[in-house]
Design a protein around this motif. Sequence first.
Motif, PDB file in Angstrom:
ATOM      1  N   ASP A 215       0.827  -1.210   0.000  1.00  0.00           N
ATOM      2  CA  ASP A 215       0.000   0.000   0.000  1.00  0.00           C
ATOM      3  C   ASP A 215       0.864   1.264   0.000  1.00  0.00           C
ATOM      4  OD1 ASP A 215      -2.453  -1.238  -0.076  1.00  0.00           O
ATOM      5  OD2 ASP A 215      -3.099  -0.588   1.921  1.00  0.00           O
ATOM      6  N   ILE A 216       0.386   2.279  -0.716  1.00  0.00           N
ATOM      7  CA  ILE A 216       0.979   3.608  -0.651  1.00  0.00           C
ATOM      8  C   ILE A 216       0.293   4.361   0.480  1.00  0.00           C
ATOM      9  CG2 ILE A 216       1.480   5.725  -1.916  1.00  0.00           C
ATOM     10  CD1 ILE A 216       2.708   3.330  -3.268  1.00  0.00           C
ATOM     11  N   VAL A 217       1.081   4.906   1.415  1.00  0.00           N
ATOM     12  CA  VAL A 217       0.534   5.617   2.561  1.00  0.00           C
ATOM     13  C   VAL A 217       1.273   6.948   2.728  1.00  0.00           C
ATOM     14  CG1 VAL A 217      -0.149   3.498   3.755  1.00  0.00           C
ATOM     15  CG2 VAL A 217       2.093   4.518   4.217  1.00  0.00           C
ATOM     16  N   ALA A 218       0.678   7.853   3.486  1.00  0.00           N
ATOM     17  CA  ALA A 218       1.304   9.145   3.788  1.00  0.00           C
ATOM     18  C   ALA A 218       1.657   9.202   5.267  1.00  0.00           C
ATOM     19  CB  ALA A 218       0.354  10.279   3.438  1.00  0.00           C
ATOM     20  N   ILE A 219       2.790   9.801   5.573  1.00  0.00           N
ATOM     21  CA  ILE A 219       3.174  10.081   6.950  1.00  0.00           C
ATOM     22  C   ILE A 219       3.137  11.597   7.106  1.00  0.00           C
ATOM     23  CG2 ILE A 219       4.903   9.826   8.752  1.00  0.00           C
ATOM     24  CD1 ILE A 219       5.557   7.586   6.007  1.00  0.00           C
ATOM     25  N   LYS A 220       2.248  12.092   7.949  1.00  0.00           N
ATOM     26  CA  LYS A 220       2.040  13.523   8.100  1.00  0.00           C
ATOM     27  C   LYS A 220       3.092  14.135   9.028  1.00  0.00           C
ATOM     28  CE  LYS A 220      -1.078  15.215   6.446  1.00  0.00           C
ATOM     29  NZ  LYS A 220      -2.488  15.334   6.812  1.00  0.00           N
ATOM     30  N   ASP A 221       3.470  15.368   8.732  1.00  0.00           N
ATOM     31  CA  ASP A 221       4.406  16.138   9.562  1.00  0.00           C
ATOM     32  C   ASP A 221       5.740  15.438   9.762  1.00  0.00           C
ATOM     33  OD1 ASP A 221       2.517  18.236   9.997  1.00  0.00           O
ATOM     34  OD2 ASP A 221       1.520  16.994  11.488  1.00  0.00           O
ATOM     35  N   HIS A 222       6.177  14.707   8.742  1.00  0.00           N
ATOM     36  CA  HIS A 222       7.471  14.025   8.789  1.00  0.00           C
ATOM     37  C   HIS A 222       8.238  14.311   7.506  1.00  0.00           C
ATOM     38  CE1 HIS A 222       8.116  10.877  12.080  1.00  0.00           C
ATOM     39  NE2 HIS A 222       7.250  11.746  12.530  1.00  0.00           N
ATOM     40  N   TYR A 223       9.488  14.748   7.669  1.00  0.00           N
ATOM     41  CA  TYR A 223      10.354  15.015   6.533  1.00  0.00           C
ATOM     42  C   TYR A 223      11.521  14.046   6.552  1.00  0.00           C
ATOM     43  CZ  TYR A 223      13.444  17.430   3.269  1.00  0.00           C
ATOM     44  OH  TYR A 223      14.259  17.731   2.212  1.00  0.00           O
ATOM     45  N   SER A 224      11.777  13.398   5.413  1.00  0.00           N
ATOM     46  CA  SER A 224      12.825  12.381   5.343  1.00  0.00           C
ATOM     47  C   SER A 224      13.872  12.723   4.283  1.00  0.00           C
ATOM     48  CB  SER A 224      12.201  11.010   5.030  1.00  0.00           C
ATOM     49  OG  SER A 224      11.300  10.617   6.037  1.00  0.00           O
ATOM     50  N   GLY A 225      14.131  13.998   4.085  1.00  0.00           N
ATOM     51  CA  GLY A 225      15.044  14.421   3.040  1.00  0.00           C
ATOM     52  C   GLY A 225      16.501  14.168   3.323  1.00  0.00           C
ATOM     53  N   PHE A 226      16.887  14.108   4.583  1.00  0.00           N
ATOM     54  CA  PHE A 226      18.293  13.852   4.926  1.00  0.00           C
ATOM     55  C   PHE A 226      18.394  12.910   6.119  1.00  0.00           C
ATOM     56  CE2 PHE A 226      16.826  17.879   6.694  1.00  0.00           C
ATOM     57  CZ  PHE A 226      16.996  17.687   8.051  1.00  0.00           C
ATOM     58  N   GLY A 227      17.436  12.065   6.260  1.00  0.00           N
ATOM     59  CA  GLY A 227      17.360  11.095   7.349  1.00  0.00           C
ATOM     60  C   GLY A 227      15.948  10.548   7.352  1.00  0.00           C
ATOM     61  N   VAL A 228      15.673   9.663   8.273  1.00  0.00           N
ATOM     62  CA  VAL A 228      14.347   9.040   8.307  1.00  0.00           C
ATOM     63  C   VAL A 228      13.465   9.707   9.354  1.00  0.00           C
ATOM     64  CG1 VAL A 228      13.082   6.923   8.766  1.00  0.00           C
ATOM     65  CG2 VAL A 228      15.210   6.835   7.485  1.00  0.00           C
ATOM     66  N   GLY A 229      12.358  10.229   8.911  1.00  0.00           N
ATOM     67  CA  GLY A 229      11.291  10.621   9.805  1.00  0.00           C
ATOM     68  C   GLY A 229      11.583  11.707  10.812  1.00  0.00           C
ATOM     69  N   GLY A 230      12.117  12.844  10.377  1.00  0.00           N
ATOM     70  CA  GLY A 230      12.247  13.958  11.305  1.00  0.00           C
ATOM     71  C   GLY A 230      10.942  14.725  11.371  1.00  0.00           C
TER      72      GLY A 230
END
Length: 280
Positions: A215-230
């Motif tokens: 499944d494709i899902v969204a994680i809200k208020d999380h940025y993973s551009g230079f690490g996982v799940g900040g």
Amino acid sequence: MLTNKEKVVKLSIMVEVAHPVVRTPVLDGEGNAFYFPGVGGITYNFGLGDNAFKMHGDHIEPDVSTKNSNDKLNSTCMTLACIGNEAVVISGDAKGMKGFVIGKHGGINHILVYFPEKEKLRVGDKIQIKAWGQGLELLDYPGVKVFNIDPELFEKLPIEEKDGKLIVPVTAEIPAHLTGSGIGSSNPAGTDYDINTHDMEEIKRYGIDKIKIGDIVAIKDHYSGFGVGGFRKGAVSIGVVVHSNCVQTGHGPGIVVIMTSAKDLIVPKKVSQMNIKELF
């Protein structure tokens, strides 16, 4: 969407079917001990498209778990492999059979692969993967980073462009407070992170108990551009569900990030069904 697809490097990587690994006992959030299967192996009764909460075990991996026996090379394989990459068995009774990568699981560092006839495979069979996708960029959306997805699979995603934003269909939206193990990992291209399912009532309230492998899902208020799940207010990460639930506190179904934006550039659109299985 314009991409740099033609410039993205495609490489061969080599893995083999990994033996199951059991970690016992596994303790849940209430201190109850469980003695049941864990990661690895060929999982005959669990795979792409199955509900992530179907199995009674510890991070059960769908279909076929693979890795390179050399730890240093396996780290490279984990980073380079992308969801949707073609995989071909090159040894054993299943030689010549084709499948595709459906995820990767950090910590144990397994690349997860779908094959149409699992019964023909054996532990130790060698598999060559055409690793292609890391370095993919959306030329008109520099504020959106893309990881871990084969360019041809990415092109099949029914993403809409509207008012300078990307409308992405998802089966669930994961609020930031329900994310868990894996947060803080430095390499978003080489791991996954878990939905925290310790509070199952909260999980059910958001409909997360219905998600499936792929499944494709969204994680809200999380940025993973230079690490996982900040945590970052207003950010959105889009990912694929890759392994099953687990009873351990802070753990649950794993998500591999395929898109992320720190700005308001990705807009999740809730739909009843959006699974990579439909795109092949």
